[in-house]
Design a protein around this motif. Sequence first.
Motif, mmCIF file in Angstrom:
data_model
loop_
_atom_site.group_PDB
_atom_site.id
_atom_site.type_symbol
_atom_site.label_atom_id
_atom_site.label_comp_id
_atom_site.label_asym_id
_atom_site.label_seq_id
_atom_site.Cartn_x
_atom_site.Cartn_y
_atom_site.Cartn_z
ATOM 1 N N MET A 30 0.827 -1.211 0.000
ATOM 2 C CA MET A 30 0.000 0.000 0.000
ATOM 3 C C MET A 30 0.864 1.265 0.000
ATOM 4 O O MET A 30 1.660 1.480 0.925
ATOM 5 C CB MET A 30 -0.939 0.021 1.223
ATOM 6 C CG MET A 30 -1.968 -1.086 1.229
ATOM 7 S SD MET A 30 -3.139 -0.956 -0.155
ATOM 8 C CE MET A 30 -2.769 -2.446 -1.049
ATOM 9 N N GLN B 3 -6.110 2.292 -4.772
ATOM 10 C CA GLN B 3 -5.424 1.049 -4.370
ATOM 11 C C GLN B 3 -6.138 0.397 -3.171
ATOM 12 O O GLN B 3 -6.281 -0.823 -3.101
ATOM 13 C CB GLN B 3 -3.964 1.378 -4.025
ATOM 14 C CG GLN B 3 -3.088 0.162 -3.939
ATOM 15 C CD GLN B 3 -1.683 0.480 -3.455
ATOM 16 O OE1 GLN B 3 -1.486 1.398 -2.653
ATOM 17 N NE2 GLN B 3 -0.711 -0.274 -3.938
ATOM 18 N N GLU C 74 -9.191 -1.391 -4.335
ATOM 19 C CA GLU C 74 -8.873 -2.682 -4.972
ATOM 20 C C GLU C 74 -8.633 -3.749 -3.912
ATOM 21 O O GLU C 74 -9.089 -4.886 -4.027
ATOM 22 C CB GLU C 74 -7.651 -2.542 -5.892
ATOM 23 C CG GLU C 74 -8.039 -1.904 -7.222
ATOM 24 C CD GLU C 74 -6.869 -1.313 -7.986
ATOM 25 O OE1 GLU C 74 -5.708 -1.489 -7.559
ATOM 26 O OE2 GLU C 74 -7.135 -0.653 -9.007
#
Length: 332
Positions: free
Chosen positions: A107, A152, A155
């Motif tokens: 991340m 992100q 997702e």
Amino acid sequence: MEKKILYSGMQATGVPSLANYIGAIKNWVNLQKDYNCLFCVVDLHSITVRQDPDFFRTKARDLLTLFIALGIDPKENVLYYQSHVPAHSELSWILNCYTHMGELNRMTQFKDKSQKHEDNINAGLYTYPVLQAADILLFQTNLVPVGQDQKQHLELCRDIAMRFNNIYGEIFTIPEPYIAPVGAKIMSLHDPTRKMSKSETVNENNVIFLLDDPDTIMKKFKRAMTDSLNQVRYDPEEQPGLSNLITIYACATNHTIEECTKEFADSPGYGYIKTKTGEAVVSMLEPFRKRFKELQADPAYIDGIIKNNAERANIMAQGTLAAVKDAIGFPK
Ligand code: AQP
């Protein structure tokens, strides 16, 4: 037909910025009629960075008040504090056990925030995306409007939900992100290679805060960083400062990037573009600032919204949490 569910949140880490408005809240306002919406002050997320208690409490309340001032209808939508709904924390713990460390290690927000807060790289900062997944999945969310920086995390949320569903059956709805084509990444005014953030610590002139007065807004735009190329082109790579101003102007006037680039083509210099952008932002934000002050002067009204919406969110959260616990096999 039953409306689909929309969920989004914002951290109470300071006065929201123009970027938070353009990248997120403006889309919330536009989408609210078509969805059953929950808009959350994600105060549990906010403590991944150390907060001063008085400042924190005030900012959380101001943020919820600002949601309303910016056009979110508090009767039709659920506006609430994350900390008022314990199911967020409970589901977050459970989902931690279905998230791989390798996923969290990738991340980029964790990497960015760890650099920014080297003295406090806590476990909450690391598992932040899992709490975010719990926020979203708790309400069987279909759509999550966010800025580019949260793509992100979205997702990962989908991956966690699919993993859980693969093991236990269709427990979670798989959410879709909504990222607006223009304005999903507003950059800092003085350093247009960095995104604009409300908890800016380097230089306040980098950020337009939604409660800034018109003079302050104009001053900040006049000092914005551009370049020495003296040509008006929308080119975020070669001319990031100018392109950022064009994006902001486009969002503030509801025109396209092409229309705005054309409008500025014959401008006498970058100074003109800075002034026009500042004026457009002042016109957009001034009514919100006035409305915020009116709402702030009516604490009983805001208290009523907080209480009523926390009850609604708590009730709405129970169904998914019960289904998750049952699927896992916790004793009844
Ligand atoms: N620069 C940005 N451009 C467009 N959208 C943005 N968002 C944040 N920065 C930009 C969107 O605003 C929403 C709220 O974000 P948040 O408060 O949950 O946290 P964040 O993404 O970390 O936003 P900030 O302003 O950068 O907060 P701090 O300074 O506390 O870290 C999200 O939808 C986000 O995508």
